[in-house]
Structures are given as structure tokens and as C-alpha cells.
Write a protein that holds these residues in place. Structure first.
Motif, PDB file in Angstrom:
ATOM      1  N   ARG B 244      20.444 -21.004  10.459  1.00  0.00           N
ATOM      2  CA  ARG B 244      20.560 -21.514  11.455  1.00  0.00           C
ATOM      3  C   ARG B 244      18.822 -21.273  11.552  1.00  0.00           C
ATOM      4  O   ARG B 244      18.225 -23.034  11.277  1.00  0.00           O
ATOM      5  N   ASP B 245      17.591 -21.069  10.653  1.00  0.00           N
ATOM      6  CA  ASP B 245      16.439 -21.135  10.701  1.00  0.00           C
ATOM      7  C   ASP B 245      16.230 -22.216   9.947  1.00  0.00           C
ATOM      8  O   ASP B 245      15.215 -23.381   9.834  1.00  0.00           O
ATOM      9  N   TRP B 248      17.149 -25.312  11.363  1.00  0.00           N
ATOM     10  CA  TRP B 248      16.340 -26.759  12.665  1.00  0.00           C
ATOM     11  C   TRP B 248      15.053 -26.990  11.543  1.00  0.00           C
ATOM     12  O   TRP B 248      14.601 -27.704  12.543  1.00  0.00           O
ATOM     13  N   LYS B 249      14.622 -25.920  10.551  1.00  0.00           N
ATOM     14  CA  LYS B 249      13.045 -26.610  10.341  1.00  0.00           C
ATOM     15  C   LYS B 249      13.266 -27.797   9.841  1.00  0.00           C
ATOM     16  O   LYS B 249      12.653 -28.705   9.564  1.00  0.00           O
ATOM     17  N   THR B 251      15.660 -30.432  10.657  1.00  0.00           N
ATOM     18  CA  THR B 251      15.438 -31.423  10.963  1.00  0.00           C
ATOM     19  C   THR B 251      14.555 -31.941  11.740  1.00  0.00           C
ATOM     20  O   THR B 251      14.448 -32.630  12.007  1.00  0.00           O
ATOM     21  N   GLU B 252      13.413 -31.413  11.820  1.00  0.00           N
ATOM     22  CA  GLU B 252      12.353 -31.148  12.503  1.00  0.00           C
ATOM     23  C   GLU B 252      11.702 -32.351  12.060  1.00  0.00           C
ATOM     24  O   GLU B 252      11.290 -32.484  11.564  1.00  0.00           O
TER      25      GLU B 252
END
Lengths: 216, 262
Positions: B244-245, B248-249, B251-252
Motif C-alpha cells: 500500500r505504501d 501510494w508513493k 502514484t503520488e
């Protein structure tokens, strides 16, 4: 009028030696090219033994004056196998030039990026195939400028075979000088012929360099 | 697509407990995975995780220390396997393109066919033109790599690999060396290939591509596979916090470009 006739005679006599000079140079440059490229491939892509051999050959031969190599080949080796002075001289120059040419091509091989080999191998080429069809064509083009320099040096060094009595330009000039007692004319004419030969060779190689340049 | 493949079928690529170290640093620590025919598998993970090494091990551009790799029914890692024959069946696309600089786009594609597959020159040229057509570069056939843009180079590199009729294509960060505005054209070609049924293993940071095109995403970290599954599962319902981390990173970081491209 008489001086003009003498000059014409002199040039005609020296030009007969030009063929010999060109033949010696052509043999030496070709042998040096074939052997030099082989040594460079051994050096860059060979295993421990082959690359060591290539390194030792290049280091040793470049440390010995060409004249000494000519003498070694003619007086030592040619006493065992039948070699004419012409052939001994040409081969000696070729073996010497191979050492210098191997350094030229080693540099060229090393400047072809490693990715080229990877891509060739990924297509399924064997190592030798990759060298032959991908690396070598690029390396040779990269090597043309320093190689032209070596070709000109061999052309001029071909004059050294005069010490074996091979009737090339310098040998004939020396003879003319001894007979006519006009060293300036004789050697001056030889110098002019060498200049023209070297000049034309370099122009030809410049053309090759431009024609086969790899766009970057 | 993977759901439709019968489970009894032998995977086209199978990797079993693969280990690889570079100068004492372990890069791969026991990787096992299988790829079915026509699967598109995207491998993601932080840099230095061994993703590229994993791809390179599959066609032995990197030699694994331990473990087995199978291509169909041939063990790639077996000592007497003819590796050149195996590589002919696996296409590879590099981050740095690695086009042959002294050859035109057309001849970059033909050289493998004529020199490795021993095709006739005329036949190879016709096929090469067809492959260039597939990547949309017929009009650039006569140009040299230096005359092409990064995106065009990469498409020629894809055509070069396709010319060998590979059973599997490996993409090693195919868009990472490209300017952002050139990434789309390469991804489009890859997407087309995927829809045509090409089996593909793709190392990439392009999350849009991973989400839209892949059948399965493999998340690697520190030389091991942390988690793998269909894109939906990894993006919306990952089992591990680390997955998940990372997603998330990444995609950011890349997300804003993604919006523009799609």
C-alpha cells in the motif's frame, strides 16, 4: 635542357621503386590490420590467456625498433625458412604494425557501449557473431582517424627495408645519389614522392571516414 | 486473461527459488513465479530491488547463482542448454534502447532475422517492414538511430525484438529513459501487443499501464516477492502495508502524468 632530361630520368628511376614501396606497405598494412584486429579482440573479449598474450605481444613489439625486427626476421627466421628480403621486410613491418594497430582497435572496441553487446546477445547471437556483426563494424569506423595515422607511418617506415637491399624508393635514391654525386636532387625527389603518396593515402582515408561515419 | 487459461497448462515461464548476488550483495533472494501464455505481468518495486536482474536472469544476460528457470519445457538454467537458442525465443527491450548505431531502423530489425534465424535478406526486409508498421514507424525505416527520437528508438527496439517471433517479451523499464511526452507512444505499442496476446513481463513505474493492461502485478522489495495478484487487488485491497505504501508513493509521484496520458 640536360638538367631536365636528368630529372626525368631520375623520377622515372625512382618511380620504378614506388611500386615496390606500395607493395611492401600494402602487405604490411593488411597483415597489421588482420593481426591487429585479432589481437584487439583477444585483448578485449578473450579469456585470461588470450588477453595476456595480446598484451605481451603489443608491449614487447612496440618496445623494439622496427629495424631490429626487420633484422631479426631476415637474419634469424629467414635463415630457417626461405624468405626473400622483400617478403621479410614486408612481414616484419606488418608484425610491428599489428602491435600498434591492436592498440588502435582495442580503444575502438572499448568505446562501443556495452549495451550493444547485450542487445546482440539478447537477439540470440553468439559472442563471435555479436563481435562480427555488431561490434566490429562500429569499432572499425571509430578507428579510422587514428588508423589513418598508423597507415601513413607504415608507408613511411617501408623505407626501412632498404637496409635489406629491397629496391624501393629510398634504396634507388641512395643509388642515384652515389652515382651522380647529387644527394640533394636524389633524396629531394624521394621526399616528394613520399609526400605525394602519404598525402593521397590520407585524403582517401579522410573520405572513408566521412563516408562511413556513424551519426551520433 | 489469466483466469481464462486452463490451470493444467504448463506455464511458459517458470522460475523456482532464484538467487543472485553481485559482489557479495544479494540481489535476488529466492524468487519463484510462473507466467502463463498470453499473460501480462508487471513487476513493480523500489529501485535496487532486483527487478531488472530478475528479467536479465530469464534470458541469462545475468547468470543466477541458484535456482531454476524454465521456458516452456526447456530448463534455461541447465548446464547444457543452448542459451543462444533460448534467447531467440525471448524478446528483450532495454531501458537504454541499445539500437545498433551503425544500422538503419530497418536493418536493426533485419539483422537478427538474417544472422540468427538465417532468413533470406528479401524475406527479412519484408517482415521487418511489417514489424515497423506494427510500431507505426514505416516512414522511418531508412533513418539511423541518431536521427530518431527516444520514443521512436524504443519502438524500433520493440520491432527488432518482435522480428524474431518471440514467445515471451521482457521489458526492462522501457519508458524510464524517455522524456514524459514520448512515454505515451511506447506504452500504446505495448498495450497493443498485450491485446494481441503477447506474453509480457514488464518492469515499470508506469502505474497506469500496470492498472489498465496487466493481468497480474508482482510487487518486489529487497530481492523477494512481497505480494502478487490482479491489479484491482493490489491497488484497492493489498494484503500488506508495504504494498500500500509503495503504490501510494509511486502514484503520488507519477500520478499527474498518468492523468494527462490517459
Amino acid at each position: 635542357m640536360e638538367i631536365l632530361q636528368d630529372l626525368a630520368l631520375l623520377f622515372r628511376y625512382l618511380l620504378a621503386g614506388t611500386g615496390v614501396t606500395l607493395a611492401v606497405s600494402a602487405i604490411a598494412i593488411s597483415l597489421g590490420f588482420a593481426f591487429g584486429v585479432t589481437l584487439a579482440i583477444m585483448r578485449v573479449y578473450g579469456g585470461c590467456f588470450l588477453s595476456r598474450f595480446a598484451l605481451i605481444y603489443s608491449t614487447a613489439v612496440r618496445a623494439i625498433p622496427v629495424v631490429v625486427i626487420i633484422f631479426l626476421l631476415y637474419f634469424v627466421i629467414a635463415s630457417a625458412v626461405d624468405l626473400s628480403p622483400f617478403l621479410s621486410g614486408a612481414l616484419a613491418l606488418g608484425f610491428s604494425s599489428a602491435a600498434y594497430q591492436s592498440e588502435v582497435f582495442r580503444g575502438a572496441f572499448q568505446s562501443v557501449s556495452g549495451g550493444q553487446m547485450l542487445a546482440a546477445r539478447a537477439l540470440g547471437m553468439g559472442r563471435m557473431q555479436a563481435i562480427r556483426f555488431v561490434i566490429l563494424p562500429q569499432a572499425i569506423r571509430l578507428a579510422i582517424p587514428p588508423w589513418s595515422n598508423e597507415a601513413a607511418i607504415v608507408l613511411k617506415d617501408s623505407s626501412l627495408v632498404y637496409i635489406l637491399g629491397v629496391p624501393e624508393i629510398l634504396r634507388r635514391a641512395e643509388y642515384v645519389s652515389a652515382v651522380t654525386l647529387q644527394p640533394f636532387l636524389a633524396f629531394g625527389a624521394a621526399a616528394i614522392i613520399y609526400f605525394i603518396l602519404t598525402f593521397l593515402t590520407n585524403r582517401g582515408l579522410d573520405w572513408l571516414e566521412r563516408h562511413y561515419r556513424i551519426l551520433t | 486473461m489469466s483466469e481464462m487459461t486452463p490451470s493444467s497448462k504448463l506455464p511458459i515461464v517458470r522460475i523456482e527459488s532464484l538467487y543472485k548476488a553481485y559482489q557479495g550483495t544479494e540481489v535476488l533472494k529466492g524468487i519463484s513465479m510462473a507466467v502463463q501464455e498470453q499473460d501480462v505481468v508487471v513487476i513493480i518495486g523500489p529501485s535496487g530491488t532486483g527487478k531488472s536482474t530478475l528479467l536479465r536472469c530469464i534470458n541469462l544476460l545475468a547468470i543466477p547463482d541458484k535456482g531454476q528457470i524454465w521456458l516452456d519445457d526447456i530448463e534455461v538454467t541447465a548446464p547444457h542448454t543452448n542459451i543462444d537458442k533460448v534467447r531467440q525465443r525471448i524478446g528483450m527491450v532495454f531501458q537504454e534502447f541499445n539500437l545498433f548505431n551503425h544500422l538503419t531502423a530497418l536493418n536493426n530489425v533485419t539483422i537478427g532475422m538474417t544472422r540468427v534465424l538465417k532468413m533470406k535478406s528479401k524475406e527479412a526486409q519484408e517482415k521487418a517492414m511489417w514489424e515497423l508498421e506494427r510500431v507505426g514507424l514505416v516512414d522511418k525505416a531508412a533513418l539511423f538511430p541518431a536521427q530518431l527520437s527516444g520514443g521512436q528508438k524504443q519502438r524500433v527496439a520493440i520491432a527488432r525484438a518482435l522480428g524474431m517471433n518471440p514467445e515471451v517479451m521482457l521489458f526492462d523499464e522501457p519508458t524510464s529513459a524517455l522524456d514524459p511526452e514520448l512515454i505515451g507512444e511506447v506504452l500504446n505499442v505495448m498495450q497493443k501487443l498485450a491485446y494481441e496476446g503477447m506474453t509480457m513481463l514488464v518492469v515499470t513505474h508506469e502505474m497506469g499501464f500496470a492498472r489498465e493492461v496487466s493481468d497480474r502485478i508482482v510487487f518486489m522489495e529487497k530481492g523477494v516477492i512481497v505480494e502478487e495478484g490482479p491489479p484491482k487487488q493490489l491497488f484497492y485491497n493489498p494484503k500488506f502495508e508495504r504494498t500500500r505504501d509503495f503504490l501510494w508513493k509511486i502514484t503520488e509521484l507519477y500520478g499527474k502524468d498518468e492523468e494527462k496520458k490517459s
